[in-house]
Each structure stands twice: as C-alpha cells, then as structure tokens.
Motif scaffolding. Structure first.
Motif, PDB file in Angstrom:
ATOM      1  N   LEU A   1       5.693   4.738   4.274  1.00  0.00           N
ATOM      2  CA  LEU A   1       5.333   5.836   3.370  1.00  0.00           C
ATOM      3  C   LEU A   1       6.346   6.976   3.474  1.00  0.00           C
ATOM      4  O   LEU A   1       6.811   7.504   2.457  1.00  0.00           O
ATOM      5  CB  LEU A   1       3.930   6.344   3.720  1.00  0.00           C
ATOM      6  N   ALA A   2       6.711   7.340   4.698  1.00  0.00           N
ATOM      7  CA  ALA A   2       7.680   8.427   4.895  1.00  0.00           C
ATOM      8  C   ALA A   2       9.044   8.073   4.310  1.00  0.00           C
ATOM      9  O   ALA A   2       9.706   8.910   3.696  1.00  0.00           O
ATOM     10  CB  ALA A   2       7.804   8.744   6.381  1.00  0.00           C
ATOM     11  N   GLY A   3       9.470   6.823   4.499  1.00  0.00           N
ATOM     12  CA  GLY A   3      10.748   6.406   3.938  1.00  0.00           C
ATOM     13  C   GLY A   3      10.758   6.440   2.426  1.00  0.00           C
ATOM     14  O   GLY A   3      11.771   6.785   1.809  1.00  0.00           O
ATOM     15  N   ALA A   4       9.611   6.114   1.811  1.00  0.00           N
ATOM     16  CA  ALA A   4       9.541   6.084   0.350  1.00  0.00           C
ATOM     17  C   ALA A   4       9.631   7.486  -0.249  1.00  0.00           C
ATOM     18  O   ALA A   4      10.454   7.744  -1.137  1.00  0.00           O
ATOM     19  CB  ALA A   4       8.248   5.396  -0.095  1.00  0.00           C
ATOM     20  N   TYR A   5       8.798   8.415   0.248  1.00  0.00           N
ATOM     21  CA  TYR A   5       8.827   9.733  -0.401  1.00  0.00           C
ATOM     22  C   TYR A   5      10.035  10.559   0.025  1.00  0.00           C
ATOM     23  O   TYR A   5      10.586  11.312  -0.767  1.00  0.00           O
ATOM     24  CB  TYR A   5       7.521  10.504  -0.206  1.00  0.00           C
ATOM     25  N   SER A   6      10.499  10.402   1.267  1.00  0.00           N
ATOM     26  CA  SER A   6      11.692  11.154   1.672  1.00  0.00           C
ATOM     27  C   SER A   6      12.937  10.592   1.001  1.00  0.00           C
ATOM     28  O   SER A   6      13.890  11.342   0.729  1.00  0.00           O
ATOM     29  CB  SER A   6      11.848  11.120   3.192  1.00  0.00           C
ATOM     30  N   GLY A   7      12.950   9.292   0.700  1.00  0.00           N
ATOM     31  CA  GLY A   7      14.077   8.704   0.000  1.00  0.00           C
ATOM     32  C   GLY A   7      14.234   9.275  -1.394  1.00  0.00           C
ATOM     33  O   GLY A   7      15.340   9.640  -1.812  1.00  0.00           O
TER      34      GLY A   7
ATOM     35  N   ILE B   1       0.826  -1.212   0.000  1.00  0.00           N
ATOM     36  CA  ILE B   1       0.000   0.000   0.000  1.00  0.00           C
ATOM     37  C   ILE B   1       0.859   1.261   0.000  1.00  0.00           C
ATOM     38  O   ILE B   1       0.622   2.197  -0.776  1.00  0.00           O
ATOM     39  CB  ILE B   1      -0.933   0.004   1.232  1.00  0.00           C
ATOM     40  N   ALA B   2       1.871   1.301   0.871  1.00  0.00           N
ATOM     41  CA  ALA B   2       2.600   2.554   1.132  1.00  0.00           C
ATOM     42  C   ALA B   2       3.654   2.873   0.080  1.00  0.00           C
ATOM     43  O   ALA B   2       3.845   4.042  -0.270  1.00  0.00           O
ATOM     44  CB  ALA B   2       3.239   2.495   2.518  1.00  0.00           C
ATOM     45  N   LEU B   3       4.371   1.866  -0.422  1.00  0.00           N
ATOM     46  CA  LEU B   3       5.486   2.153  -1.324  1.00  0.00           C
ATOM     47  C   LEU B   3       5.053   2.819  -2.626  1.00  0.00           C
ATOM     48  O   LEU B   3       5.654   3.831  -3.031  1.00  0.00           O
ATOM     49  CB  LEU B   3       6.279   0.873  -1.606  1.00  0.00           C
ATOM     50  N   PRO B   4       4.045   2.303  -3.330  1.00  0.00           N
ATOM     51  CA  PRO B   4       3.650   2.993  -4.573  1.00  0.00           C
ATOM     52  C   PRO B   4       3.210   4.433  -4.330  1.00  0.00           C
ATOM     53  O   PRO B   4       3.537   5.329  -5.111  1.00  0.00           O
ATOM     54  CB  PRO B   4       2.495   2.131  -5.103  1.00  0.00           C
ATOM     55  N   ILE B   5       2.472   4.665  -3.245  1.00  0.00           N
ATOM     56  CA  ILE B   5       2.020   6.025  -2.944  1.00  0.00           C
ATOM     57  C   ILE B   5       3.217   6.915  -2.619  1.00  0.00           C
ATOM     58  O   ILE B   5       3.326   8.054  -3.106  1.00  0.00           O
ATOM     59  CB  ILE B   5       1.021   6.005  -1.765  1.00  0.00           C
ATOM     60  N   GLY B   6       4.123   6.401  -1.789  1.00  0.00           N
ATOM     61  CA  GLY B   6       5.301   7.183  -1.429  1.00  0.00           C
ATOM     62  C   GLY B   6       6.187   7.486  -2.618  1.00  0.00           C
ATOM     63  O   GLY B   6       6.703   8.610  -2.750  1.00  0.00           O
ATOM     64  N   PHE B   7       6.375   6.509  -3.494  1.00  0.00           N
ATOM     65  CA  PHE B   7       7.187   6.736  -4.692  1.00  0.00           C
ATOM     66  C   PHE B   7       6.546   7.775  -5.608  1.00  0.00           C
ATOM     67  O   PHE B   7       7.235   8.625  -6.189  1.00  0.00           O
ATOM     68  CB  PHE B   7       7.387   5.429  -5.453  1.00  0.00           C
ATOM     69  N   ALA B   8       5.222   7.705  -5.744  1.00  0.00           N
ATOM     70  CA  ALA B   8       4.525   8.674  -6.598  1.00  0.00           C
ATOM     71  C   ALA B   8       4.666  10.084  -6.043  1.00  0.00           C
ATOM     72  O   ALA B   8       4.901  11.044  -6.782  1.00  0.00           O
ATOM     73  CB  ALA B   8       3.049   8.302  -6.719  1.00  0.00           C
ATOM     74  N   ILE B   9       4.558  10.223  -4.718  1.00  0.00           N
ATOM     75  CA  ILE B   9       4.695  11.540  -4.093  1.00  0.00           C
ATOM     76  C   ILE B   9       6.131  12.041  -4.230  1.00  0.00           C
ATOM     77  O   ILE B   9       6.373  13.205  -4.581  1.00  0.00           O
ATOM     78  CB  ILE B   9       4.286  11.461  -2.605  1.00  0.00           C
ATOM     79  N   GLY B  10       7.105  11.178  -3.965  1.00  0.00           N
ATOM     80  CA  GLY B  10       8.500  11.589  -4.044  1.00  0.00           C
ATOM     81  C   GLY B  10       8.936  11.918  -5.459  1.00  0.00           C
ATOM     82  O   GLY B  10       9.733  12.835  -5.674  1.00  0.00           O
ATOM     83  N   HIS B  11       8.403  11.197  -6.452  1.00  0.00           N
ATOM     84  CA  HIS B  11       8.786  11.420  -7.846  1.00  0.00           C
ATOM     85  C   HIS B  11       8.164  12.694  -8.407  1.00  0.00           C
ATOM     86  O   HIS B  11       8.825  13.451  -9.129  1.00  0.00           O
ATOM     87  CB  HIS B  11       8.371  10.222  -8.695  1.00  0.00           C
ATOM     88  N   SER B  12       6.896  12.924  -8.048  1.00  0.00           N
ATOM     89  CA  SER B  12       6.183  14.074  -8.617  1.00  0.00           C
ATOM     90  C   SER B  12       6.267  15.315  -7.742  1.00  0.00           C
ATOM     91  O   SER B  12       6.105  16.438  -8.233  1.00  0.00           O
ATOM     92  CB  SER B  12       4.706  13.712  -8.829  1.00  0.00           C
ATOM     93  N   GLY B  13       6.500  15.127  -6.454  1.00  0.00           N
ATOM     94  CA  GLY B  13       6.522  16.260  -5.530  1.00  0.00           C
ATOM     95  C   GLY B  13       5.145  16.759  -5.144  1.00  0.00           C
ATOM     96  O   GLY B  13       5.018  17.774  -4.445  1.00  0.00           O
ATOM     97  N   ARG B  14       4.101  16.049  -5.530  1.00  0.00           N
ATOM     98  CA  ARG B  14       2.740  16.471  -5.237  1.00  0.00           C
ATOM     99  C   ARG B  14       2.184  15.754  -4.006  1.00  0.00           C
ATOM    100  O   ARG B  14       2.576  14.635  -3.709  1.00  0.00           O
ATOM    101  CB  ARG B  14       1.829  16.193  -6.432  1.00  0.00           C
ATOM    102  N   PHE B  15       1.274  16.420  -3.316  1.00  0.00           N
ATOM    103  CA  PHE B  15       0.531  15.848  -2.183  1.00  0.00           C
ATOM    104  C   PHE B  15       1.427  15.466  -1.004  1.00  0.00           C
ATOM    105  O   PHE B  15       1.036  14.644  -0.177  1.00  0.00           O
ATOM    106  CB  PHE B  15      -0.280  14.621  -2.619  1.00  0.00           C
ATOM    107  N   ARG B  16       2.626  16.075  -0.914  1.00  0.00           N
ATOM    108  CA  ARG B  16       3.498  15.743   0.204  1.00  0.00           C
ATOM    109  C   ARG B  16       2.881  16.176   1.535  1.00  0.00           C
ATOM    110  O   ARG B  16       2.938  15.460   2.526  1.00  0.00           O
ATOM    111  CB  ARG B  16       4.869  16.403   0.029  1.00  0.00           C
TER     112      ARG B  16
END
Length: 245
Positions: A106-112, A44-59
């Motif tokens: 989730l935090a690890g994915a988008y902050s990474g 659940i968390a990794l795809p959402i986190g990667f999408a946020i980290g890659h696009s910079g949206r919805f952080r």
C-alpha cells in the motif's frame, strides 16, 4: 562452525531431497504459499494505494492503518485466527500473512504516484487526457519502480514470516524449523533457516532486476543526458580573464 557444517551436511544429504517432506517439496510449498499471499495482498492494496496516490485523499488514514497493521505480531495473529476460525489448515496463516503484507505494498503504491513530477501530469491534462488516461499512461509507468519496491518489501516479509506459520500443521520451509526443534535436530533447524535465507536473497535479486527493467526508457535516457551535459559543463575551460561567480 561445527553447527554450520552439520547444517550444510543435512542440506546435502540425498535422503532429505526426496518424498513429501523433502527439501524440494517443502521449498515448492513455501514458494506457492508466498506467491498466493503476495497476490492476495496486491489485489487488496494496489487499487487502494493507487486511488489515494491519484486523488491525494485519505493519505493520513492510509498511513495510520498501515502503521497499525505493521505493529501486529505475526505469531499472535496466526494463532488468534486459528482459534477464532477453529481451522488448523492454511487458511488462518494465509489471512494473517496477507494482512501483514498489505502495508508495504500500500505504501509503495501511493508514495509511487505521489513521487511523479507534476509537469508531465499537467501536460497530459492540458492535451485533453482523461483521469484514467493520465493514470495509465503517465502516473503508473513513472511510479512503477517505487510500486515494485513496495511489492519487493512485502514479498521478502512474506517469505520470512511463512516460516512462523508452520506452528500450525501446514507445509513450507518452516516445517524444518518446528519439526527439528521438537526432536532437537539442530542441523535440520539451521539447514531450514539457510534455505529460507537463500530463497529470500534470490527473490530480492529478481525483484531488483524487475525494478530496473520497469524504469521508463525516456527517464533513463534523460538521466544519462543530464549527467553527460553536467560533465561537459564541469569540464568546459573558463577563458582567461573571464569574470567568475
């Protein structure tokens, strides 16, 4: 001291190492429950986190939701879901602990992904890589240590909190705590706690090894080279009479 010796005596008792309620069986159940919970949370968390980290949206939204989920009381959520679903099996506990494991992953994915230097990303785009190629070949490899760090944090939380889930009639190491308390068998309670702590330490050590292994070789070599060059610069003698800054 006497209680600790009694706890280790309970752990070392051969009678507690056999049968469906023995230490190996309960330990195996705990590991399976924890892995299943961590897998569901990661899906659940990794795809959402990667999408946020890659696009910079919805952080901002992700940070707010993560904070709200972290604030949920584990025991209260387990009992609430059990009453809501009228189900006293593993399902309410699995849902509750999956929800609580999502925030650190989730935090690890988008902050990474956000921590990746922009220079290699811009270079990859300059040579014609697509967004997916930039993510898979540049952003993801460079962000893996932080991503694994988020999974590591979530995994340790899951291992610890599955003991609380034993308030329902499920297996795992938490059974030793609740069953021991019900009959005032405190060596069993403390012994079960020691096993949980040992399992968490082993899992943390394994995650730490994985974190070191996923660091890209080029990044490690660059750090070593920079350190060596810095050391040589520091050791280089200043000619006599040369101006200093």
């Amino acid at each position: 001291m006497t209680d600790i010796l009694a706890a280790f005596g309970w752990i070392g008792d051969p009678a507690n190492w056999s049968g469906p309620s023995g230490i190996p069986a309960r330990l195996g159940e705990h590991i399976v429950y924890s892995l299943l919970t961590l897998l569901l949370a990661a899906i659940i968390a990794l795809p959402i986190g990667f999408a946020i980290g890659h696009s910079g949206r919805f952080r901002g939204l992700a940070v707010g939701v993560s904070g709200a989920l972290r604030a949920l009381p584990t025991l209260g959520l387990v009992i609430y879901l059990a009453l809501l679903t009228t189900n006293l099996t593993i399902v309410p506990s699995l849902i509750a602990l999956t929800i609580l494991a999502i925030p650190p992953i989730l935090a690890g994915a988008y902050s990474g992904l956000e921590s990746v230097d922009r220079a290699p990303i811009d270079a990859a785009r300059a040579i014609g890589m697509t967004g997916w190629q930039v993510f898979t070949k540049v952003e993801l490899p460079l962000s893996l240590p932080l991503v694994i760090g988020g999974i590591r944090s979530g995994g340790l939380q899951v291992i610890a909190t599955w003991t609380v889930a034993a308030i329902l009639p499920v297996g795992g190491l938490g059974r030793f705590l609740f069953d021991g308390l019900s009959v005032q068998n405190y060596p069993e309670v403390l012994g079960g706690s020691i096993i949980v702590v040992a399992l968490a330490l082993v899992a943390d050590g394994l995650f730490a090894i994985v974190q070191r292994l996923v660091v890209p070789r080029g990044v490690t070599a660059g750090r070593v080279r920079d350190s060596a060059e810095g050391g040589r610069s520091a050791a280089r003698p200043v000619p006599e009479g040369a101006p200093t800054t």
